[in-house]
Design a protein around this motif. Structure first.
Motif, PDB file in Angstrom:
ATOM      1  N   HIS A  61      59.429  14.796  40.055  1.00  0.00           N
ATOM      2  CA  HIS A  61      58.278  14.845  39.155  1.00  0.00           C
ATOM      3  C   HIS A  61      56.982  15.133  39.919  1.00  0.00           C
ATOM      4  O   HIS A  61      56.103  15.866  39.427  1.00  0.00           O
ATOM      5  N   ALA A  62      56.871  14.594  41.127  1.00  0.00           N
ATOM      6  CA  ALA A  62      55.642  14.744  41.905  1.00  0.00           C
ATOM      7  C   ALA A  62      55.535  16.104  42.582  1.00  0.00           C
ATOM      8  O   ALA A  62      54.447  16.495  43.023  1.00  0.00           O
ATOM      9  N   PHE A  63      56.639  16.822  42.674  1.00  0.00           N
ATOM     10  CA  PHE A  63      56.649  18.102  43.393  1.00  0.00           C
ATOM     11  C   PHE A  63      55.783  19.119  42.665  1.00  0.00           C
ATOM     12  O   PHE A  63      55.930  19.358  41.466  1.00  0.00           O
ATOM     13  N   ARG A  64      54.869  19.732  43.392  1.00  0.00           N
ATOM     14  CA  ARG A  64      53.986  20.741  42.814  1.00  0.00           C
ATOM     15  C   ARG A  64      54.120  22.033  43.601  1.00  0.00           C
ATOM     16  O   ARG A  64      54.107  22.034  44.822  1.00  0.00           O
ATOM     17  N   PHE A  65      54.256  23.115  42.890  1.00  0.00           N
ATOM     18  CA  PHE A  65      54.356  24.413  43.529  1.00  0.00           C
ATOM     19  C   PHE A  65      53.702  25.450  42.635  1.00  0.00           C
ATOM     20  O   PHE A  65      53.657  25.287  41.426  1.00  0.00           O
ATOM     21  N   THR A  66      53.185  26.501  43.240  1.00  0.00           N
ATOM     22  CA  THR A  66      52.551  27.558  42.472  1.00  0.00           C
ATOM     23  C   THR A  66      53.625  28.424  41.827  1.00  0.00           C
ATOM     24  O   THR A  66      54.379  29.100  42.524  1.00  0.00           O
ATOM     25  N   LEU A  67      53.702  28.389  40.497  1.00  0.00           N
ATOM     26  CA  LEU A  67      54.736  29.135  39.799  1.00  0.00           C
ATOM     27  C   LEU A  67      54.389  30.597  39.485  1.00  0.00           C
ATOM     28  O   LEU A  67      55.264  31.445  39.533  1.00  0.00           O
ATOM     29  N   PRO A  68      53.143  30.928  39.160  1.00  0.00           N
ATOM     30  CA  PRO A  68      52.923  32.243  38.550  1.00  0.00           C
ATOM     31  C   PRO A  68      53.355  33.456  39.358  1.00  0.00           C
ATOM     32  O   PRO A  68      53.759  34.460  38.787  1.00  0.00           O
ATOM     33  N   ASP A  69      53.259  33.420  40.680  1.00  0.00           N
ATOM     34  CA  ASP A  69      53.509  34.622  41.477  1.00  0.00           C
ATOM     35  C   ASP A  69      54.906  34.604  42.083  1.00  0.00           C
ATOM     36  O   ASP A  69      55.099  34.156  43.210  1.00  0.00           O
ATOM     37  N   LEU A  70      55.867  35.081  41.339  1.00  0.00           N
ATOM     38  CA  LEU A  70      57.235  35.166  41.844  1.00  0.00           C
ATOM     39  C   LEU A  70      57.427  36.535  42.497  1.00  0.00           C
ATOM     40  O   LEU A  70      57.161  37.560  41.873  1.00  0.00           O
ATOM     41  N   PRO A  71      57.912  36.571  43.755  1.00  0.00           N
ATOM     42  CA  PRO A  71      57.971  37.840  44.481  1.00  0.00           C
ATOM     43  C   PRO A  71      59.206  38.681  44.186  1.00  0.00           C
ATOM     44  O   PRO A  71      59.583  39.538  44.983  1.00  0.00           O
ATOM     45  N   CYS A  72      59.854  38.449  43.047  1.00  0.00           N
ATOM     46  CA  CYS A  72      61.065  39.199  42.709  1.00  0.00           C
ATOM     47  C   CYS A  72      61.285  39.120  41.201  1.00  0.00           C
ATOM     48  O   CYS A  72      60.668  38.292  40.519  1.00  0.00           O
ATOM     49  N   PRO A  73      62.165  39.924  40.644  1.00  0.00           N
ATOM     50  CA  PRO A  73      62.466  39.833  39.213  1.00  0.00           C
ATOM     51  C   PRO A  73      63.126  38.500  38.846  1.00  0.00           C
ATOM     52  O   PRO A  73      63.832  37.902  39.660  1.00  0.00           O
ATOM     53  N   LEU A  74      62.869  38.068  37.636  1.00  0.00           N
ATOM     54  CA  LEU A  74      63.450  36.838  37.104  1.00  0.00           C
ATOM     55  C   LEU A  74      64.178  37.145  35.808  1.00  0.00           C
ATOM     56  O   LEU A  74      63.647  37.850  34.939  1.00  0.00           O
ATOM     57  N   VAL A  75      65.392  36.613  35.672  1.00  0.00           N
ATOM     58  CA  VAL A  75      66.139  36.717  34.420  1.00  0.00           C
ATOM     59  C   VAL A  75      66.510  35.305  33.980  1.00  0.00           C
ATOM     60  O   VAL A  75      67.208  34.587  34.707  1.00  0.00           O
ATOM     61  N   LEU A  76      66.016  34.891  32.830  1.00  0.00           N
ATOM     62  CA  LEU A  76      66.383  33.603  32.240  1.00  0.00           C
ATOM     63  C   LEU A  76      67.466  33.860  31.211  1.00  0.00           C
ATOM     64  O   LEU A  76      67.237  34.532  30.202  1.00  0.00           O
ATOM     65  N   VAL A  77      68.668  33.355  31.486  1.00  0.00           N
ATOM     66  CA  VAL A  77      69.820  33.550  30.601  1.00  0.00           C
ATOM     67  C   VAL A  77      70.185  32.172  30.043  1.00  0.00           C
ATOM     68  O   VAL A  77      70.931  31.427  30.658  1.00  0.00           O
ATOM     69  N   HIS A  78      69.629  31.852  28.878  1.00  0.00           N
ATOM     70  CA  HIS A  78      69.664  30.477  28.387  1.00  0.00           C
ATOM     71  C   HIS A  78      70.771  30.253  27.366  1.00  0.00           C
ATOM     72  O   HIS A  78      70.914  31.023  26.412  1.00  0.00           O
ATOM     73  N   PRO A  79      71.579  29.178  27.539  1.00  0.00           N
ATOM     74  CA  PRO A  79      72.588  28.845  26.524  1.00  0.00           C
ATOM     75  C   PRO A  79      71.924  28.467  25.198  1.00  0.00           C
ATOM     76  O   PRO A  79      70.975  27.689  25.171  1.00  0.00           O
ATOM     77  N   ARG A  80      72.449  29.009  24.118  1.00  0.00           N
ATOM     78  CA  ARG A  80      71.851  28.786  22.801  1.00  0.00           C
ATOM     79  C   ARG A  80      71.972  27.339  22.345  1.00  0.00           C
ATOM     80  O   ARG A  80      71.049  26.801  21.705  1.00  0.00           O
ATOM     81  N   ALA A  81      73.101  26.686  22.658  1.00  0.00           N
ATOM     82  CA  ALA A  81      73.357  25.340  22.125  1.00  0.00           C
ATOM     83  C   ALA A  81      73.150  24.253  23.179  1.00  0.00           C
ATOM     84  O   ALA A  81      73.809  23.219  23.154  1.00  0.00           O
ATOM     85  N   ASP A  82      72.229  24.490  24.109  1.00  0.00           N
ATOM     86  CA  ASP A  82      71.939  23.520  25.166  1.00  0.00           C
ATOM     87  C   ASP A  82      71.177  22.337  24.572  1.00  0.00           C
ATOM     88  O   ASP A  82      70.014  22.465  24.177  1.00  0.00           O
ATOM     89  N   GLU A  83      71.806  21.174  24.519  1.00  0.00           N
ATOM     90  CA  GLU A  83      71.167  19.997  23.945  1.00  0.00           C
ATOM     91  C   GLU A  83      70.341  19.226  24.964  1.00  0.00           C
ATOM     92  O   GLU A  83      69.525  18.382  24.601  1.00  0.00           O
TER      93      GLU A  83
END
Length: 313
Positions: A241-263
């Protein structure tokens, strides 16, 4: 050396995959131990699963896929993904990150989450060919963190979820019970020295019943000695929870492949993080699938998307 080959955890998992999901793991990975930043990291290396019916990738595009498990698993849990990717002709590494699986953490490790992205980045930087990071559960965001500090950015990051536990609301919703989440946040802020001395089994801290919609698989995650019955210092969750990192600048492509029924992590929970990231990116909602998307339709769709990333890398 401890090995999954002789461990009931692996044999039970393999049997459930076969009986409940008609999923046969017909390959055995090579197991090895690498010293990484003081940790003795157990790594499954999948290289002997080539399918003769699939044309191998060209040498220029061939590389290493590193699979990143989440806070309720280990590298061997990702065997269904590893086998499928290895059959595409890619070398696959599936490490057990500190505190999980059969990895032996450094003697001075006290449960700090920041070891995860650091170990992952160092392991990736040691590879002599291009790397793709694929993270499941909280391994998705861990892969993003690692990508930002690698000396050579990965070709891509693929994530099944983007669970940002640094956000208080997300942290509470991701806990087994919300009251436990709020209590943990309260303790982390006002008396971290007490919280850091305590440990809980994973099946109390995390909602492992939401890992799968299958009853036998859920029971496996809740009761297995390397999974739900494993005790973990609360310091791990506090430092996550305490970990902080700069998210906006990712140096590569990102693909979010999310399960539809993830509870455990509904798609909207991941999309909040996804929208903050500045990079070439794509969101795919699988037609089905729970938090661990190994149901036949979900796994096939996931592998199709991963294959597109690997084929285009």
């Amino acid at each position: 050396m401890e090995s999954y080959r002789d461990h009931s955890s692996w044999h039970n998992y393999r049997a459930i995959l076969r009986s409940e999901f008609d999923l046969v793991i017909d390959c055995e990975p090579n197991e090895r131990w690498d010293e990484v930043l003081g940790h003795d990291i157990h790594i499954d290396e999948w290289t002997a699963c080539l399918d003769a019916s699939v044309a191998p990738p060209t040498p220029a595009s061939h590389g290493t896929v590193i699979l990143v498990h989440g806070g309720g698993g280990n590298g061997r849990v990702l065997a269904p993904f590893a086998q499928s990717i290895a059959k595409m002709g890619w070398r696959v590494l599936a490490p057990d990150l500190p505190g999980f699986g059969i990895t032996r953490p450094a003697s001075d490790w006290r449960g700090n989450y920041e070891a995860w992205p650091a170990v992952l980045a160092e392991l990736a930087d040691r590879q002599d060919k291009p790397v793709v990071l694929i993270g499941a559960s909280m391994g998705g965001l861990t892969a993003l963190y690692a990508a930002q500090v690698m000396r050579q950015p990965p070709l891509a990051v693929v994530a099944t979820t983007l669970l940002d536990l640094s956000d208080p609301g997300t942290f509470v919703r991701a806990a087994r019970w919300r009251v436990l989440g709020w209590l943990s946040l309260f303790s982390a802020r006002l008396m971290p020295w007490i919280m850091d001395r305590l440990s809980l089994p994973l099946n109390i801290a995390a909602p492992l019943e939401a890992m799968s919609a299958n009853e036998k698989m859920t029971e496996y995650f809740q009761t297995d000695a390397l999974l739900g019955a494993r005790w973990l210092p609360l310091r791990f969750w506090r430092t996550t929870h305490a970990f902080r990192f700069t998210l906006p600048d990712l140096p590569c492509p990102l693909v979010l492949v999310h399960p539809r029924a993830d509870e455990w992590t509904p798609p909207n929970e991941s999309l909040g993080t996804f929208e903050k990231i500045s990079s070439e990116k794509r969101f795919v909602l699988l037609p089905s699938g729970s938090h661990l998307p190994i149901e036949p339709g979900a796994l096939a769709a996931l592998m199709q998307e991963i294959g597109a990333v690997l084929g285009g890398s």
